[in-house]
Motif scaffolding. Structure first.
Motif, short mmCIF file in Angstrom:
data_model
loop_
_atom_site.label_atom_id
_atom_site.label_comp_id
_atom_site.label_asym_id
_atom_site.label_seq_id
_atom_site.Cartn_x
_atom_site.Cartn_y
_atom_site.Cartn_z
N ASP A 69 42.34 -10.69 11.60
CA ASP A 69 41.15 -9.85 11.40
C ASP A 69 40.59 -10.13 10.01
O ASP A 69 41.26 -9.87 9.00
CB ASP A 69 41.52 -8.38 11.54
N PRO A 70 39.38 -10.66 9.92
CA PRO A 70 38.80 -10.98 8.62
C PRO A 70 38.68 -9.79 7.68
O PRO A 70 38.62 -9.96 6.46
CB PRO A 70 37.41 -11.55 8.96
N ALA A 71 38.66 -8.57 8.21
CA ALA A 71 38.54 -7.37 7.39
C ALA A 71 39.89 -6.80 6.97
O ALA A 71 39.94 -5.85 6.18
CB ALA A 71 37.74 -6.30 8.13
N SER A 72 40.97 -7.37 7.46
CA SER A 72 42.30 -6.85 7.16
C SER A 72 42.76 -7.30 5.78
O SER A 72 42.63 -8.47 5.42
CB SER A 72 43.30 -7.35 8.20
N PRO A 77 44.29 -16.81 5.00
CA PRO A 77 43.06 -17.44 4.48
C PRO A 77 42.18 -18.05 5.58
O PRO A 77 40.96 -18.12 5.43
CB PRO A 77 43.57 -18.53 3.54
N GLU A 78 42.76 -18.47 6.68
CA GLU A 78 42.00 -19.08 7.77
C GLU A 78 41.20 -18.06 8.58
O GLU A 78 40.35 -18.45 9.38
CB GLU A 78 42.95 -19.84 8.71
N ALA A 79 41.42 -16.78 8.36
CA ALA A 79 40.68 -15.72 9.07
C ALA A 79 39.35 -15.53 8.35
O ALA A 79 39.15 -14.58 7.60
CB ALA A 79 41.49 -14.43 9.11
N THR A 80 38.43 -16.46 8.58
CA THR A 80 37.20 -16.54 7.80
C THR A 80 36.03 -15.76 8.36
O THR A 80 35.03 -15.58 7.66
CB THR A 80 36.78 -18.01 7.65
#
Length: 137
Positions: A69-72, A77-80
């Motif tokens: 989850d990008p907001a977590s 780093p790959e959760a862009t």
């Protein structure tokens, strides 16, 4: 639909897969070559027996949504972004369908899985490695 048709793990799996564009092994390989994130949720013992998927990040199923989850605050780093193409892989393609549906519920609309899992990958003659795995805790 009757109550019995809407309950149980088979019904859950059917609902999960209804929202996925599942990939075969060759489609998966092409998507990874085009930049998709390949995520392996198999256990260490399964990976030891079957081998490691080249280029895959290993993320335990219990923390998958938090890592992607990008907001977590616990993201990798790959959760862009929520538009990141994520392909989840397990041993046979069952738990990966549920995991991909969970990622879609978090907002990763392009999350999907490998139909048939690593067993289908191996049956297609695609390469595995001996490791080391890129394990993300």
């Amino acid at each position: 639909m009757t109550i019995t048709e809407t309950r149980g793990v088979d019904a859950l799996l059917t609902r999960a897969r209804a929202g996925l564009r599942r990939l075969d092994p060759h489609q998966c390989l092409a998507a990874v070559a085009a930049g998709a994130l390949l995520v392996d949720t198999r256990t260490e013992s399964q990976r030891r027996v079957q081998g490691e998927l080249p280029g895959a990040l290993v993320i335990d199923r219990t923390v998958l949504e938090w890592r992607l989850d990008p907001a977590s605050p616990d993201r990798i780093p790959e959760a862009t972004g929520y538009d990141r193409h994520v392909i989840v892989v397990c041993r046979q393609g069952y738990s990966s369908s549920l995991a991909a549906a969970g990622l879609q519920a978090v907002g990763l609309r392009r999350a999907t899985d490998l139909a048939g899992g690593v067993e289908a990958w191996l049956a297609a003659g695609l390469p595995m490695t001996d490791g080391p795995a890129d394990v993300r805790l």
